[in-house]
Design an enzyme around this catalytic site. Sequence first.
Site, PDB file in Angstrom:
ATOM      1  N   SER A  95      19.825  -4.869  31.805  1.00 19.27           N
ATOM      2  CA  SER A  95      18.656  -4.205  32.383  1.00 19.27           C
ATOM      3  C   SER A  95      19.002  -2.847  32.985  1.00 19.27           C
ATOM      4  O   SER A  95      18.193  -1.922  32.932  1.00 19.27           O
ATOM      5  CB  SER A  95      18.020  -5.101  33.448  1.00 19.27           C
ATOM      6  N   ASP A 106      21.402  -7.445  39.469  1.00 15.54           N
ATOM      7  CA  ASP A 106      22.828  -7.238  39.270  1.00 15.54           C
ATOM      8  C   ASP A 106      23.063  -6.150  38.228  1.00 15.54           C
ATOM      9  O   ASP A 106      22.150  -5.735  37.509  1.00 15.54           O
ATOM     10  CB  ASP A 106      23.514  -8.545  38.854  1.00 15.54           C
ATOM     11  N   ASP A 108      25.223  -5.386  34.943  1.00 20.09           N
ATOM     12  CA  ASP A 108      26.101  -5.890  33.883  1.00 20.09           C
ATOM     13  C   ASP A 108      27.047  -4.770  33.490  1.00 20.09           C
ATOM     14  O   ASP A 108      26.616  -3.702  33.035  1.00 20.09           O
ATOM     15  CB  ASP A 108      25.273  -6.340  32.683  1.00 20.09           C
ATOM     16  N   ASP A 161      28.342  -8.296  37.344  1.00 16.71           N
ATOM     17  CA  ASP A 161      28.881  -9.165  36.297  1.00 16.71           C
ATOM     18  C   ASP A 161      29.834  -8.310  35.476  1.00 16.71           C
ATOM     19  O   ASP A 161      29.399  -7.404  34.751  1.00 16.71           O
ATOM     20  CB  ASP A 161      27.770  -9.724  35.409  1.00 16.71           C
ATOM     21  N   LYS A 222       9.141  -8.867  31.504  1.00 16.87           N
ATOM     22  CA  LYS A 222      10.174  -9.618  32.219  1.00 16.87           C
ATOM     23  C   LYS A 222       9.604 -10.222  33.502  1.00 16.87           C
ATOM     24  O   LYS A 222       9.895 -11.376  33.837  1.00 16.87           O
ATOM     25  CB  LYS A 222      11.363  -8.707  32.543  1.00 16.87           C
ATOM     26  N   TYR A 231      11.981 -17.379  31.788  1.00 16.66           N
ATOM     27  CA  TYR A 231      13.023 -16.344  31.775  1.00 16.66           C
ATOM     28  C   TYR A 231      14.340 -16.995  32.157  1.00 16.66           C
ATOM     29  O   TYR A 231      14.647 -17.165  33.339  1.00 16.66           O
ATOM     30  CB  TYR A 231      12.679 -15.223  32.760  1.00 16.66           C
TER      31      TYR A 231
END
Length: 692
Positions: A95, A106, A108, A161, A222, A231
């Site tokens: 995202s 978070d 990624d 992450d 989303k 989701y």
Amino acid sequence: MVGSEALPSPRQHGVTKPLSLAGPSEADLLRTKKLNKFLVDAGLYESQEEAAKRERVLGRMKQIVIDWVKQLTRLRGYTDQMVEDANAAIFTFGSYRLGVHGPGADIDTLCVGPSYVNRDDDFFFVLHDILIKMEEVAELQPVPDAHVPVMKFKFDGISIDLLYASISRLVVPDDLDISDVSILYNVDEPTVRSLNGCRVADQILKHVPNVEHFRTTLRCLKFWAKRRGVYSNVTGFLGGVNWALLVARVCQFYPNAVPSMLVARFFRVYTQWRWPNPVMLCAIQEEELGFTVWDPRKNPKDKTHHMPIITPAYPCMNSSYNVSTSTLRVMTEQFLFGNRICEEIELNKAQWPGLFEPYMFFESYKNYLQVDIIALNSDDLRAWKGWVESRLRQLTLMIERDTQGKLQCHPYPHEYFDPSKQCSHSAFFMGLQRKQGEVIQEGQQFDIRGTVDEFRHSVNMYMFWRPGMEIYVSHVRRKQIPLYVFPDGYKRTRVPRLVNLQPSDKSSLENGEVCGDAGSSERLSRKRKDEDCHVKRDSLQKRQSLSPQSRDSVSPDIIGHLFVNELKYGSTPDSVSRSEVGHLAREPDNNFKNADSSSSLVANPANDMSCGRDVGPEDVVLGSNGRDSLQGGTTEADSDNVSGDKIQPNGELGMVLNSRGTAELEQNTIMRQVLKFLFSMFFYSAVVCGIR
């Protein structure tokens, strides 16, 4: 001025021509403006301060991994020049890379390092030890055995992450082109999967006609998916990349549409999509690197995928392989719901907030499985919960397998905490219902004791298990759902909605039941005659029955004897009838009935009030180790009186009956026995009083 006439598109996007080149009307532009305002008011955009903080955290992370690689280069005896040139690169995906992240989301991230820095020892041990000693780092959780190995942690309050990929180069340049297929030379499968996140994100942005319209639409969808409980990739629904690919394909179909149009077209397209036809943004690339690409003609396993959504970067994979028959059914129902609301919005009969109504999961089924996860402390619970959550999808698949798909699970991707518990605790829930359209067979039951035992055994194989890590699977009826799962701490009144009944379906409406066949009035008459007797017998049964184990117990009894019986009544409030999308293929026919206010042990074909449609949640019967065990030869009828319904308990003192005549005969026998017992007690009391 922008009109509804066709606008030119500079080039074709996707594997087919657009479905429409029409641009927005004035009404479409006004709806888009309202949609944007709704998304802002809903708090889906982060502040400039938080955005700046994320940039600082990413810069700090880049310096940490560079220092880590230089340290390893020196320890392995490379020259001073090699140490000076040693480098690592940080890329983002998900995202954040797509530009649709919200507050608190978070980041990624992918760390790309040289060939001599490996994942198993250097990343998960050396870098792990470096991070754990830093004050800014909290909640560090390595997951080396995941499908895509990852380290999860918070850095200065920002969730990260972090993935790692070691490429076949001695020096990683700062301007590394991660989209170049040469980066995949001489790497293993986990590295390919780690690199694919960034490569796919770049390809998605490349293949959409208008990036800003894509971002607004994706942000909207989303948010909708989270509100409607669909989701979650790990649970068997769709995750961020899946929703991004679906939205991107709709953008290709309607290259000149604005977000309000794209949201409506999204539901229109996917309520009519004939799965398992794949969704693809581009043609599947065949390279000579030897990696397997998604191709059901060559790979038998690919034929089993229910909802293929193919990634656009080589090697092209199905990003939604976790989807099961049950979760696809749930998502299809939610697409139908979204399509109906969007049609009403376009007719000015509804507004955007109506599309985002939360799904009332705990009012939609009569029976649930509750999975309680317990650990000694919060750190152990975080690791243990992550492992169990990743296995919940297997429980859904096991139940589908062992019942030949006749018993359907609806895993809910939200976790719940009981604030009254002293130990570290988390809970997940699954709704249970029989497959719609199944013919009731006399005495049929679904025995899933072995299924649950197999699931618990697989979960307990956790490599990093510690004392205190426990899992309990138990059955709860709707009336026994713990209060802590509800937003305000109390159960909401269940108000089912009737949608688009055909004229033939409106001949009789009583207690929320929908009936259109010729014999419905006769059955309703018989039902009324039986109600007084049922209620009286229910009152006697309740006084005799023993109370089930407290629902507030955090350590419920492990399921011992779990059966799921065939039922007749039930409702799925957020389903939509087939009549709303006339040419939908393979969609279930759903009617909304309010006749499931009582949970039953009886599957009675003669009492079918569902217009010939076999719809409804199942009743779950537990044995001696279950919470709802039939103790003392009696059972407590499910008496949650919702929406003012009359209670019609069907529990026949713990016996499962499948014939109306047999049930009535047994009922009369029981009534005679109860009256005889009461008369004896009265006579005995009179005698005793006389003696005294």
